[in-house]
Design a protein around this motif. Sequence first.
Motif, mmCIF file in Angstrom:
data_model
loop_
_atom_site.group_PDB
_atom_site.id
_atom_site.type_symbol
_atom_site.label_atom_id
_atom_site.label_comp_id
_atom_site.label_asym_id
_atom_site.label_seq_id
_atom_site.Cartn_x
_atom_site.Cartn_y
_atom_site.Cartn_z
ATOM 1 N N GLN A 47 0.836 -1.188 0.000
ATOM 2 C CA GLN A 47 0.000 0.000 0.000
ATOM 3 C C GLN A 47 0.882 1.253 0.000
ATOM 4 O O GLN A 47 1.968 1.264 0.577
ATOM 5 C CB GLN A 47 -0.922 0.006 1.216
ATOM 6 C CG GLN A 47 -1.945 -1.095 1.226
ATOM 7 C CD GLN A 47 -2.847 -1.037 2.447
ATOM 8 O OE1 GLN A 47 -2.573 -0.313 3.396
ATOM 9 N NE2 GLN A 47 -3.917 -1.802 2.425
ATOM 10 N N HIS A 105 -7.870 -6.800 -7.359
ATOM 11 C CA HIS A 105 -8.143 -6.851 -5.920
ATOM 12 C C HIS A 105 -9.404 -6.047 -5.625
ATOM 13 O O HIS A 105 -9.790 -5.159 -6.391
ATOM 14 C CB HIS A 105 -6.954 -6.272 -5.160
ATOM 15 C CG HIS A 105 -6.950 -6.557 -3.699
ATOM 16 N ND1 HIS A 105 -7.559 -5.723 -2.782
ATOM 17 C CD2 HIS A 105 -6.416 -7.584 -2.985
ATOM 18 C CE1 HIS A 105 -7.384 -6.223 -1.562
ATOM 19 N NE2 HIS A 105 -6.702 -7.342 -1.654
ATOM 20 N N TYR A 288 -4.148 -3.420 -8.002
ATOM 21 C CA TYR A 288 -4.617 -2.728 -6.811
ATOM 22 C C TYR A 288 -5.075 -1.304 -7.134
ATOM 23 O O TYR A 288 -5.702 -0.666 -6.295
ATOM 24 C CB TYR A 288 -3.508 -2.658 -5.754
ATOM 25 C CG TYR A 288 -2.995 -4.008 -5.317
ATOM 26 C CD1 TYR A 288 -3.712 -4.783 -4.408
ATOM 27 C CD2 TYR A 288 -1.802 -4.518 -5.798
ATOM 28 C CE1 TYR A 288 -3.250 -6.027 -3.998
ATOM 29 C CE2 TYR A 288 -1.327 -5.758 -5.396
ATOM 30 C CZ TYR A 288 -2.055 -6.503 -4.500
ATOM 31 O OH TYR A 288 -1.601 -7.742 -4.099
#
Length: 310
Positions: A47, A105, A288
């Motif tokens: 992240q 995701h 992502y």
Amino acid sequence: MGRGDLSDAEWERLWPFLPVSNGSCDRWRDHRQVINGILHRVRTGAQWRVLPERFGSWKTVYERHRLWSADGTWERLLQQVQASNDAAGEIDRDVSVDSTIVRAHQHAAGAPHRPTADARLKGGRRARTSGRSAVAEPARPPGGGGAGDEGLGRSRGRCTSKLHLSADSRCRPLSLIVTPGQRADCTQFIAMLERIRVPRPGLGRPRKKPDSLAADEAYSNGPVREYLRRRGIRHTIPETSDSQAARRRKGTRGGRPPGFDEDRYKKRNIVERALNRMKQFRAVATRYDERGYVFLGTATAAAVAIWLRT
């Protein structure tokens, strides 16, 4: 220098092509530090908020990646690195094309829907945001997903994207396109070849025409073969069984079967290996990014790293 960071030799190849101004009075934070942060995230799939402190503010790293994905800077860097290899005679013109499915995701499905101008005028309401600051989105480069779908679609792998790629004989990406997962390969073939642009070191038009091309049966249709014949590109694409049956039913009106070079087709595995090399980057193997153009920038940043390290 941390693992995955740019080495001194790789940085010397890349820094001459980097933008010198961000278009405002603010100065860029050190390019090398920020690019290393971007490559760390592309390699690990972490992240943005948990980037190591040695890369500086995570928001600075993310915003520069988002900006460079939107204005085409990553694509220009890829072309310039390809040009430096071409000047050294390290690029041949035997190209192979293929695509791969990328699972999305659940964090990639949170992009707010942006209504069209007609819908805004009809409803008389402002576009809804997702609780974030209402920052205007920059113009997107082509190949990052259509409006409304963000390059996300439904296929056998559920919510997926598809990464279309062309590669040279050393398994290095030449051009990339992101589409929804259910999009057919042949629909992006012409656009993918048109995106191959290797600038010349001096004057002259960019190199766009491969000497030969290899692809699988997914690209075996009339428009693709007509495009290759019109551009004079030698190609090796197997004919599908239904195309063979239709040609035989027509008899002499069906024409001759297309040429097929078995030895050249055996070398098509280079694009499979190029896709596997791209998926060594975890942020490419699993999507992502919410925005399609940001995911395309992530894949292009991975391609730049491959070119610098090959």
